[in-house]
Scaffold this active site. Sequence first.
Site, PDB file in Angstrom:
ATOM      1  N   LYS A  91      38.288  46.835  30.324  1.00 17.74           N
ATOM      2  CA  LYS A  91      38.744  46.102  31.692  1.00 17.74           C
ATOM      3  C   LYS A  91      39.395  44.758  31.178  1.00 17.74           C
ATOM      4  CE  LYS A  91      38.062  45.774  35.407  1.00 17.74           C
ATOM      5  NZ  LYS A  91      37.320  47.580  36.498  1.00 17.74           N
TER       6      LYS A  91
ATOM      7  N   ASP B 186      42.556  46.785  39.784  1.00 17.10           N
ATOM      8  CA  ASP B 186      41.035  46.091  39.786  1.00 17.10           C
ATOM      9  C   ASP B 186      41.570  44.995  41.519  1.00 17.10           C
ATOM     10  OD1 ASP B 186      37.709  46.517  39.537  1.00 17.10           O
ATOM     11  OD2 ASP B 186      39.104  44.164  39.696  1.00 17.10           O
TER      12      ASP B 186
HETATM   13  P1  NDP Z   1      41.014  44.435  46.748  1.00 22.50           P
HETATM   14  O1  NDP Z   1      41.719  43.706  45.553  1.00 22.50           O
HETATM   15  O2  NDP Z   1      41.711  45.768  47.157  1.00 22.50           O
HETATM   16  O3  NDP Z   1      39.742  44.362  47.639  1.00 22.50           O
HETATM   17  C1  NDP Z   1      38.918  43.670  47.193  1.00 22.50           C
HETATM   18  C2  NDP Z   1      37.986  43.597  48.770  1.00 22.50           C
HETATM   19  O4  NDP Z   1      37.426  42.791  48.498  1.00 22.50           O
HETATM   20  C3  NDP Z   1      39.124  42.058  49.603  1.00 22.50           C
HETATM   21  O5  NDP Z   1      38.798  42.609  50.712  1.00 22.50           O
HETATM   22  C4  NDP Z   1      38.281  40.893  49.251  1.00 22.50           C
HETATM   23  O6  NDP Z   1      39.040  39.522  50.030  1.00 22.50           O
HETATM   24  C5  NDP Z   1      36.903  40.818  49.111  1.00 22.50           C
HETATM   25  N1  NDP Z   1      36.676  40.225  48.066  1.00 22.50           N
HETATM   26  C6  NDP Z   1      36.953  39.779  46.914  1.00 22.50           C
HETATM   27  N2  NDP Z   1      36.262  38.679  45.857  1.00 22.50           N
HETATM   28  C7  NDP Z   1      35.335  38.563  47.376  1.00 22.50           C
HETATM   29  C8  NDP Z   1      34.121  37.577  47.357  1.00 22.50           C
HETATM   30  N3  NDP Z   1      33.917  36.783  46.191  1.00 22.50           N
HETATM   31  N4  NDP Z   1      33.624  37.693  48.530  1.00 22.50           N
HETATM   32  C9  NDP Z   1      34.017  38.243  49.509  1.00 22.50           C
HETATM   33  N5  NDP Z   1      34.442  39.258  49.018  1.00 22.50           N
HETATM   34  C10 NDP Z   1      35.236  39.368  48.409  1.00 22.50           C
HETATM   35  O7  NDP Z   1      40.157  45.276  45.177  1.00 22.50           O
HETATM   36  P2  NDP Z   1      39.433  47.061  44.813  1.00 22.50           P
HETATM   37  O8  NDP Z   1      39.232  47.126  46.275  1.00 22.50           O
HETATM   38  O9  NDP Z   1      40.353  46.989  44.276  1.00 22.50           O
HETATM   39  O10 NDP Z   1      37.958  46.593  44.581  1.00 22.50           O
HETATM   40  C11 NDP Z   1      37.012  46.000  45.154  1.00 22.50           C
HETATM   41  C12 NDP Z   1      35.614  46.691  44.113  1.00 22.50           C
HETATM   42  O11 NDP Z   1      36.131  47.785  43.233  1.00 22.50           O
HETATM   43  C13 NDP Z   1      35.619  45.716  42.562  1.00 22.50           C
HETATM   44  O12 NDP Z   1      34.107  45.510  42.610  1.00 22.50           O
HETATM   45  C14 NDP Z   1      36.240  46.727  41.620  1.00 22.50           C
HETATM   46  O13 NDP Z   1      35.979  46.201  40.408  1.00 22.50           O
HETATM   47  C15 NDP Z   1      35.673  47.747  42.290  1.00 22.50           C
HETATM   48  N6  NDP Z   1      36.919  49.514  41.455  1.00 22.50           N
HETATM   49  C16 NDP Z   1      37.515  48.769  41.672  1.00 22.50           C
HETATM   50  C17 NDP Z   1      38.885  49.970  41.542  1.00 22.50           C
HETATM   51  C18 NDP Z   1      39.537  50.410  41.833  1.00 22.50           C
HETATM   52  O14 NDP Z   1      40.331  51.552  41.880  1.00 22.50           O
HETATM   53  N7  NDP Z   1      40.665  49.756  42.964  1.00 22.50           N
HETATM   54  C19 NDP Z   1      37.457  50.986  40.463  1.00 22.50           C
HETATM   55  C20 NDP Z   1      35.890  50.776  40.388  1.00 22.50           C
HETATM   56  C21 NDP Z   1      35.914  50.183  41.454  1.00 22.50           C
HETATM   57  P3  NDP Z   1      40.077  38.926  50.771  1.00 22.50           P
HETATM   58  O15 NDP Z   1      41.316  40.089  50.686  1.00 22.50           O
HETATM   59  O16 NDP Z   1      40.218  37.692  50.890  1.00 22.50           O
HETATM   60  O17 NDP Z   1      40.483  38.684  49.118  1.00 22.50           O
END
Ligand code: NDP
Length: 447
Positions: free
Chosen positions: A128, A168
């Site tokens: 990561k 991510d």
């Molecule tokens: P994105 O950046 O696309 O989206 C993240 C979302 O979560 C946004 O809506 C963001 O809000 C919100 N968010 C981020 N930080 C916080 C916080 N501290 N409190 C509340 N809301 C928050 O990320 P992903 O969808 O890619 O990833 C989301 C999760 O899934 C993570 O844990 C990641 O590690 C996991 N993951 C992702 C994969 C992937 O393929 N993308 C694969 C496996 C796991 P805002 O728009 O306001 O920032």
Amino acid sequence: MNAEEFQELFLKGLKRRNPGEVEFHQAVAEVSADIIPFIEDKPKYKHGLILERLTEPDRIISFRVCWVDDEGHIRANRGHRVQNNNAIGPYKGGLRFHSSVNLSILKFLAFEQTFKNSLTGLAIGGAKGGSDFNPKGKSDGEIMRFCQSFITELSRYIGANTDVPAGDIGVGAREIGYMFGQLKRLTNEHTGTLTGKGIEYGGSLIRNEATGYGAVYMLNNMMKHHDDELIGKKILISGSGNVAIFAAEKAINLGAKVLTMSDSSGFIHDKNGLDDKKLAAIKRIKLEERGRISDYTNEFDAQYHEGERPWSIAADVALPCATQNEISGDDARTLVENGCKHIVEGANMPTVQEGVDYFKENNILFAPSKAANAGGVAVSGLEMSQNSSKISWSEKEIDSLLSGIMKSIHDTCVVHGKGKDGVNYSKGANIGGFIKVANAMLAYGVI
Ligand code: NDP
């Protein structure tokens, strides 16, 4: 020394060697609580120090990332790559750009990734990386210059057979495009060193959708295994990024009612449930306009709850898809009191340990992130296969492979997690992911 005493000693040593890294301690404590009793009567794993070796990353690379903002000011961020373990294949895992990024978070994610990648059945190790760079409010030009600088340094340590990063939080198609372009320029090679690429230049169909779709496939498999079905179920989703949006899309397509979505400012509650048109608006607001989830209420009848998370709403299923530790112990109790029966972790480690324990004590079907969100890295693995053989599979072929992989992960969890009180999916995922990596490590001798 019994398993409990051994775990206490093991965690004490881990905390001493990794002071202050609370997320890393949390992830290792959760996994070791299942692995230590499992290896107790298996000297090859215990005396081979497999768990100790798995919790010491193969290497950690840290570097400075300098770039110039639109006002001409020089900015300096910090970049890292944690290459945790490559026993079963090249390192593989996402890059996160978020102001909260630090080594504790990246070490927990790389450790979890090692088990998750093993569960997919594909030949990929765990890693990561990321930076404390905050993409919010940055112009396109600033994002491009940051990405180019970041990957220029990281390019020394990655490669199609060495380490293959992906997206991510804060790293989506745009950022992967900028990084892949710079990597291609530096190496003069068009290989599959990054996944999540655009379809035109080596990306795989269904990669964007894969994590969210996979989480819902996991939910569906759990329900079927327990003679239940998804149709008509009320679902709470947190987040409105890549994972959350496509989890919502698949859940709606399979007949469930998605009531909430959120971002880091608050959540929307649509009592009538989302449909394709409403979800298309969320995609536009969050992915194209990079706006706030509250904008949803300008177009549709819904309540917006500023500064809150969606766990107070009554529903059958919770799909946390935003970030780590977003379901507290209190949130877990509220969910269960309101009738929630299934928790499927789309995000990585979104539930604090107290919450996980509460779900287990109350016989809630709980799919941990390393199993539930493995669909993303699985399709990344399929993207690597397509890149190395210079072919592209159809949407149907990849969706069917994804659904097969999620079924196999589900079944692995059942095999290793079945007990007299039902299926403990966390235990099943921890043990199922551990065995393959551990056996590969033993085959190499002491390295
Ligand atoms: P994105 O950046 O696309 O989206 C993240 C979302 O979560 C946004 O809506 C963001 O809000 C919100 N968010 C981020 N930080 C916080 C916080 N501290 N409190 C509340 N809301 C928050 O990320 P992903 O969808 O890619 O990833 C989301 C999760 O899934 C993570 O844990 C990641 O590690 C996991 N993951 C992702 C994969 C992937 O393929 N993308 C694969 C496996 C796991 P805002 O728009 O306001 O920032």
